[in-house]
Design a protein around this motif. Structure first.
Motif, PDB file in Angstrom:
ATOM      1  N   GLY A 214      38.558  33.538  25.864  1.00  0.00           N
ATOM      2  CA  GLY A 214      38.059  32.571  26.841  1.00  0.00           C
ATOM      3  C   GLY A 214      38.473  32.990  28.241  1.00  0.00           C
ATOM      4  O   GLY A 214      39.643  33.185  28.506  1.00  0.00           O
ATOM      5  N   ALA A 215      37.513  33.161  29.127  1.00  0.00           N
ATOM      6  CA  ALA A 215      37.808  33.558  30.505  1.00  0.00           C
ATOM      7  C   ALA A 215      38.448  32.398  31.260  1.00  0.00           C
ATOM      8  O   ALA A 215      38.088  31.240  31.062  1.00  0.00           O
ATOM      9  N   LYS A 216      39.415  32.719  32.105  1.00  0.00           N
ATOM     10  CA  LYS A 216      40.042  31.694  32.921  1.00  0.00           C
ATOM     11  C   LYS A 216      40.701  32.348  34.124  1.00  0.00           C
ATOM     12  O   LYS A 216      40.738  33.576  34.244  1.00  0.00           O
ATOM     13  N   GLN A 217      41.216  31.522  35.005  1.00  0.00           N
ATOM     14  CA  GLN A 217      41.937  32.013  36.163  1.00  0.00           C
ATOM     15  C   GLN A 217      43.312  31.353  36.184  1.00  0.00           C
ATOM     16  O   GLN A 217      43.456  30.174  35.862  1.00  0.00           O
ATOM     17  N   ALA A 218      44.336  32.129  36.542  1.00  0.00           N
ATOM     18  CA  ALA A 218      45.697  31.607  36.641  1.00  0.00           C
ATOM     19  C   ALA A 218      46.311  32.151  37.924  1.00  0.00           C
ATOM     20  O   ALA A 218      45.807  33.110  38.512  1.00  0.00           O
ATOM     21  N   MET A 219      47.406  31.531  38.353  1.00  0.00           N
ATOM     22  CA  MET A 219      48.072  31.923  39.594  1.00  0.00           C
ATOM     23  C   MET A 219      49.411  32.589  39.272  1.00  0.00           C
ATOM     24  O   MET A 219      50.097  32.203  38.320  1.00  0.00           O
TER      25      MET A 219
END
Length: 108
Positions: A61-66
């Motif tokens: 699952g594609a996602k964005q994190a910091m």
């Protein structure tokens, strides 16, 4: 004995792999997989960590994190089997750099 040493060396190279990519303006992305099922992602600019910087993660699952205050992000494989994860950051000029890591099964 020689076979055992060769096997241990090959295993350690696979388990503790690291990759580093950079843009021409001094941004670096390094990814290392030290435990097999986790990747440590570090983002720097001219050697200084980039805190709270977005990292795109493609895998289960594609996602964005910091990144954290040290420019680091730890990602665990949550898939039921080992799979390849791709980590991408973009510099201020819009240049993207990506690195990938194979993460083994999540141990329960």
């Amino acid at each position: 004995m020689k076979l055992l040493s060769t096997t241990l060396l090959a295993t350690s190279l696979v388990i503790s792999s690291a990759a580093i990519a950079s843009t021409s303006n001094g941004m670096n992305l390094s990814v290392s997989s030290l435990t097999g099922d986790q990747a440590v992602v570090k983002v720097t600019q001219d050697g200084e960590p980039l805190a709270n910087y977005p990292v795109e993660i493609k895998g289960f699952g594609a996602k964005q994190a910091m990144t954290d205050e040290n420019g680091v992000l730890v990602v665990s494989n949550v898939a039921g089997s080992g799979m390849n994860y791709v980590f991408t950051v973009q510099d201020k000029q819009g240049n993207e750099i990506s690195e990938d890591a194979f993460l083994a099964n999540k141990r329960r």
